[in-house]
Design an enzyme around this catalytic site. Structure first.
Site, short mmCIF file in Angstrom:
data_model
loop_
_atom_site.label_atom_id
_atom_site.label_comp_id
_atom_site.label_asym_id
_atom_site.label_seq_id
_atom_site.Cartn_x
_atom_site.Cartn_y
_atom_site.Cartn_z
N ARG A 12 32.47 6.90 39.58
CA ARG A 12 34.08 6.25 39.52
C ARG A 12 35.03 7.35 40.31
O ARG A 12 34.53 8.20 40.89
CB ARG A 12 34.48 6.67 37.94
CG ARG A 12 33.75 6.03 36.79
CD ARG A 12 34.21 6.42 35.53
NE ARG A 12 35.80 5.87 35.39
CZ ARG A 12 36.07 4.67 35.07
NH1 ARG A 12 35.18 3.50 34.87
NH2 ARG A 12 37.40 4.08 34.79
N CYS A 16 46.59 0.50 37.29
CA CYS A 16 45.20 0.39 37.11
C CYS A 16 44.54 -0.87 36.73
O CYS A 16 44.35 -1.85 37.19
CB CYS A 16 44.83 1.81 36.37
SG CYS A 16 43.09 2.40 36.65
N HIS A 57 47.91 6.53 37.72
CA HIS A 57 48.36 7.17 36.30
C HIS A 57 49.17 8.31 36.48
O HIS A 57 49.47 8.84 37.21
CB HIS A 57 47.26 7.29 35.41
CG HIS A 57 46.43 5.96 35.29
ND1 HIS A 57 46.68 5.10 34.37
CD2 HIS A 57 45.11 5.82 35.56
CE1 HIS A 57 45.61 4.33 34.29
NE2 HIS A 57 44.69 4.60 34.96
#
Ligand code: GLN
Length: 246
Positions: free
Chosen positions: A131, A97, A199
């Site tokens: 996002r 990320c 993640h």
């Protein structure tokens, strides 16, 4: 013969560690220990030099924009050269990320341009718009001729990442957003330099990938690693896939 030792360097483990990305390091440590392989973890934080020859695998986790800025400056000043030397000799560099974004050319946030270490030709821009958040699954083929495998995890990034011409993605999005929500591409891979938005943490949910990284970092074939009882790990992988709908 003394046991092989996997030498891991965690970059900024205090600043670049959201979504419990530290779990990725624990998985590497346990899977080495269970096989009788040595494991040595070194942290490299702000203002600390980096010896590119001293480690087999470099790990840079995810971070908030503010922490990323601090790390970006330090990476360029203290660690860029060591990382390039390490990548050139085939060491593994894994960025997750925010860490993935910093492996590339730059991360543009409004007026601000955060420079990356340019190990890979990717650029990230924090565009207007939501996002990119949610469960994600990608299909990857890490070795020529190998069967395609699935990596499953969770993504949450404001940045949209584009690959430069000639740069290869880590995988193809099966479900989720991936690098930019449009291209169908996820992550980047140039040799043993790998970036991804996954993640979750990444490695506890995809231990086959942890093994691939261990083998690559030690210069071994993944098939040469002793098999482990992965019943729990396989269940974690199946759960992550189910969450992504794959
Ligand atoms: N700050 C970056 C972004 O929002 C990376 C976030 C993260 O590491 N999860 O794009």
């Amino acid at each position: 013969m003394p046991p092989r030792v996997l030498r891991v360097c965690a970059l900024y483990p205090d600043l670049m560690n959201i979504y419990a990305d530290r779990g990725n390091l624990l998985v590497l440590e346990r899977r080495c220990a269970w096989r009788g392989l040595g494991f040595r973890l070194t942290a490299s934080g702000l203002d600390e030099p980096l010896d590119g020859a001293a480690h087999d695998l470099f790990y840079l986790g995810g971070g908030q924009d503010r922490d990323q800025l601090l790390c970006a400056e330090d990476l360029l000043r203290h660690k860029r050269k060591g990382l390039h030397e390490a990548a050139a000799r085939g060491a593994v560099v894994l960025g997750v990320c925010g860490g993935f974004q910093l492996l590339g050319r730059s991360y543009v946030l409004g007026e601000q341009q955060i420079p990356g270490v340019e190990l890979v030709d990717v650029s990230t821009v924090r565009e207007d718009g939501p996002r990119l958040i949610g469960n994600v699954a990608i299909e990857v083929q890490l070795d020529a001729g190998a069967r395609p495998r699935v990596l499953a995890g969770f993504e949450n990034h404001g940045g949209r990442t584009r690959l430069g011409a000639g740069e290869a993605a880590l995988g193809r999005v099966l479900e989720g957003h991936g690098n930019d929500g449009r291209s169908g591409l996820e992550g980047v891979r140039r040799g043993n330099v790998i970036g991804t938005y996954l993640h979750g943490p990444l490695l506890p949910k995809n231990v086959w990938f942890a093994d691939w990284l261990i083998a690559a970092a030690l210069g071994l074939d993944a098939a040469a690693l002793a098999p482990l009882d992965d019943a729990l790990e396989d269940a974690a992988h199946a759960g992550a896939r189910r969450a992504a709908g794959v």
